[in-house]
Design an enzyme around this catalytic site. Structure first.
Site, PDB file in Angstrom:
ATOM      1  N   GLU A  22       0.578  -2.021   0.546  1.00 43.60           N
ATOM      2  CA  GLU A  22      -0.574   0.114  -0.114  1.00 43.60           C
ATOM      3  C   GLU A  22       0.785   1.390  -0.119  1.00 43.60           C
ATOM      4  O   GLU A  22       1.998   0.755   0.238  1.00 43.60           O
ATOM      5  CB  GLU A  22      -0.848   0.277   1.272  1.00 43.60           C
ATOM      6  N   LYS A 154      -4.053  -1.027  13.620  1.00 45.00           N
ATOM      7  CA  LYS A 154      -3.567   0.427  14.497  1.00 45.00           C
ATOM      8  C   LYS A 154      -4.161   0.135  16.089  1.00 45.00           C
ATOM      9  O   LYS A 154      -5.087   0.629  16.215  1.00 45.00           O
ATOM     10  CB  LYS A 154      -4.077   1.909  13.668  1.00 45.00           C
TER      11      LYS A 154
HETATM   12  N1  PSU Z   1      -1.595   2.667   9.690  1.00 45.12           N
HETATM   13  C1  PSU Z   1      -0.352   2.730   9.772  1.00 45.12           C
HETATM   14  N2  PSU Z   1      -0.481   3.471   8.955  1.00 45.12           N
HETATM   15  C2  PSU Z   1      -1.039   4.483   8.103  1.00 45.12           C
HETATM   16  C3  PSU Z   1      -2.314   3.539   8.070  1.00 45.12           C
HETATM   17  C4  PSU Z   1      -2.763   2.240   8.731  1.00 45.12           C
HETATM   18  O1  PSU Z   1       0.759   2.597  10.881  1.00 45.12           O
HETATM   19  O2  PSU Z   1      -0.527   4.653   6.760  1.00 45.12           O
HETATM   20  C5  PSU Z   1      -3.165   3.801   6.873  1.00 45.12           C
HETATM   21  C6  PSU Z   1      -3.252   2.607   6.226  1.00 45.12           C
HETATM   22  O3  PSU Z   1      -3.032   3.047   4.750  1.00 45.12           O
HETATM   23  C7  PSU Z   1      -5.078   2.392   6.450  1.00 45.12           C
HETATM   24  C8  PSU Z   1      -5.783   3.107   7.076  1.00 45.12           C
HETATM   25  O4  PSU Z   1      -5.533   1.229   5.041  1.00 45.12           O
HETATM   26  O5  PSU Z   1      -4.603   4.047   7.233  1.00 45.12           O
HETATM   27  C9  PSU Z   1      -7.351   3.830   7.242  1.00 45.12           C
HETATM   28  O6  PSU Z   1      -7.409   4.610   8.058  1.00 45.12           O
HETATM   29  P1  PSU Z   1      -8.817   4.919   8.024  1.00 45.12           P
HETATM   30  O7  PSU Z   1      -8.727   5.164   9.104  1.00 45.12           O
HETATM   31  O8  PSU Z   1      -9.117   6.843   7.996  1.00 45.12           O
HETATM   32  O9  PSU Z   1     -10.182   4.077   7.056  1.00 45.12           O
END
Ligand code: PSU
Ligand code: MN
Length: 295
Positions: A22, A154
């Site tokens: 990603e 996360k």
């Molecule tokens: N975890 C990390 N760094 C990131 C992300 C997750 O340590 O940059 C990113 C991933 O791409 C994940 C996104 O899909 O954050 C999720 O964002 P949201 O909670 O807005 O869906």
């Protein structure tokens, strides 16, 4: 609409193992130049294990599976954080974008890839009862027949609620040689997994079994990072970051990047190092699984 990089095209045609990576982590997760260096380390790790990396991102509106290394810096030019719903708009308006887990899985599955490595998937945010925020990653995982390798979800999330939603959505969560659900920087979130696998071949076997059952959801395979941090310390930092989030009134898709940036600044280098090492570690396991799937 899909642009497949030439190396990935050749790999797919000749039946080589391919691993999707990603780019939201590149555009919105880590600072420059650490982001580019980390992506290079992930790609190298995949190659070392005998697979081909496919960096997924949006390059001047092109929805690309297999962004070449010399094009990575261009992704950083005023990029959007692209989830699934942003892809068509980014394509029409010719934007650059880093793809989240959701958008990466979406594009990778459509390109015929089977395996995807990331750091942590998105999920249900803390405080969802008063302010609903659930990552589109969870929905995307219900319709992308991939193996997704991560260090859990996360640390900034409500991990128990995230696991409950994954259960509701029938996305299997299997521990790779662990029954503890990892919380990204933390090796053991305190939550248990009831399904554990012991080898890449076994992960591949589960994926094949799902495919033969026509199960279109992802198989989420989790392992702790090689450089985990103390749970109480991470908890303290996350609480501080959450309080700052409230003070600044950040919401929507800016929440995750804000929290990660704040955590990285609060902790000196520790969290970032932990983050980088788990990304590389997951790329390695994903490549082993991709190779096992080819056998
Ligand atoms: N975890 C990390 N760094 C990131 C992300 C997750 O340590 O940059 C990113 C991933 O791409 C994940 C996104 O899909 O954050 C999720 O964002 P949201 O909670 O807005 O869906
Ligand atoms: Mn959100």
């Amino acid at each position: 609409m899909l642009v497949i990089g030439s190396e990935v095209q050749v790999a797919l045609r000749s039946g080589q193992a391919v691993v999707a990576l990603e780019t939201a982590v590149l555009t919105h997760g880590l600072p420059t130049p650490t982001n580019l260096e980390t992506m290079a380390r992930m790609a190298e790790a995949v190659r070392r294990k005998g697979a081909v990396p496919a960096v997924v991102g949006v390059l001047r509106g092109q929805l690309t599976v297999g962004v070449a290394q010399d094009e990575w810096p261009e992704l950083l030019d005023d990029p959007w954080k692209c989830s699934v719903r942003d892809l068509a708009v980014a394509a029409v308006q010719g934007r650059n974008g880093g793809t989240t887990v959701a958008a990466t899985a979406f594009l990778a599955a459509r390109a015929g890839l089977k395996v995807f490595a990331t750091g942590g998937v998105g999920g249900v945010h803390r405080g969802f009862a008063s302010h609903l925020d659930i990552s589109a990653d969870l929905r995307a995982l219900t319709e992308t027949p991939l193996v997704v390798v991560s260090a859990g979800a996360k640390s900034v999330l409500d991990l128990a609620a995230t696991l409950e939603v994954l259960e509701t959505l029938s996305v299997p969560v299997i521990g790779y040689r662990t029954s503890a659900f990892p919380g990204f920087y933390v090796a053991d979130s305190g939550l248990r997994l009831d399904r554990v696998v012991g080898s890449p071949a076994e992960v591949a076997g589960v994926r094949r079994a799902m495919d033969s059952l026509d199960q279109r959801q992802a198989l989420l395979c989790v392992q702790p990072g090689p450089r985990p941090l103390d749970a109480a310390e991470v908890e303290r930092l996350v609480a501080d970051a959450m309080a700052e989030l409230g003070r600044q009134g950040v919401h929507g898709k800016a929440v995750t990047p804000f929290l990660l940036d704040h955590l990285n600044r609060l902790s000196g280098q520790d969290l970032m190092r932990s983050n980088i090492e788990l990304l590389v570690h997951n790329a390695e396991l994903a490549a082993d699984v991709a190779v096992a799937l080819r056998r």
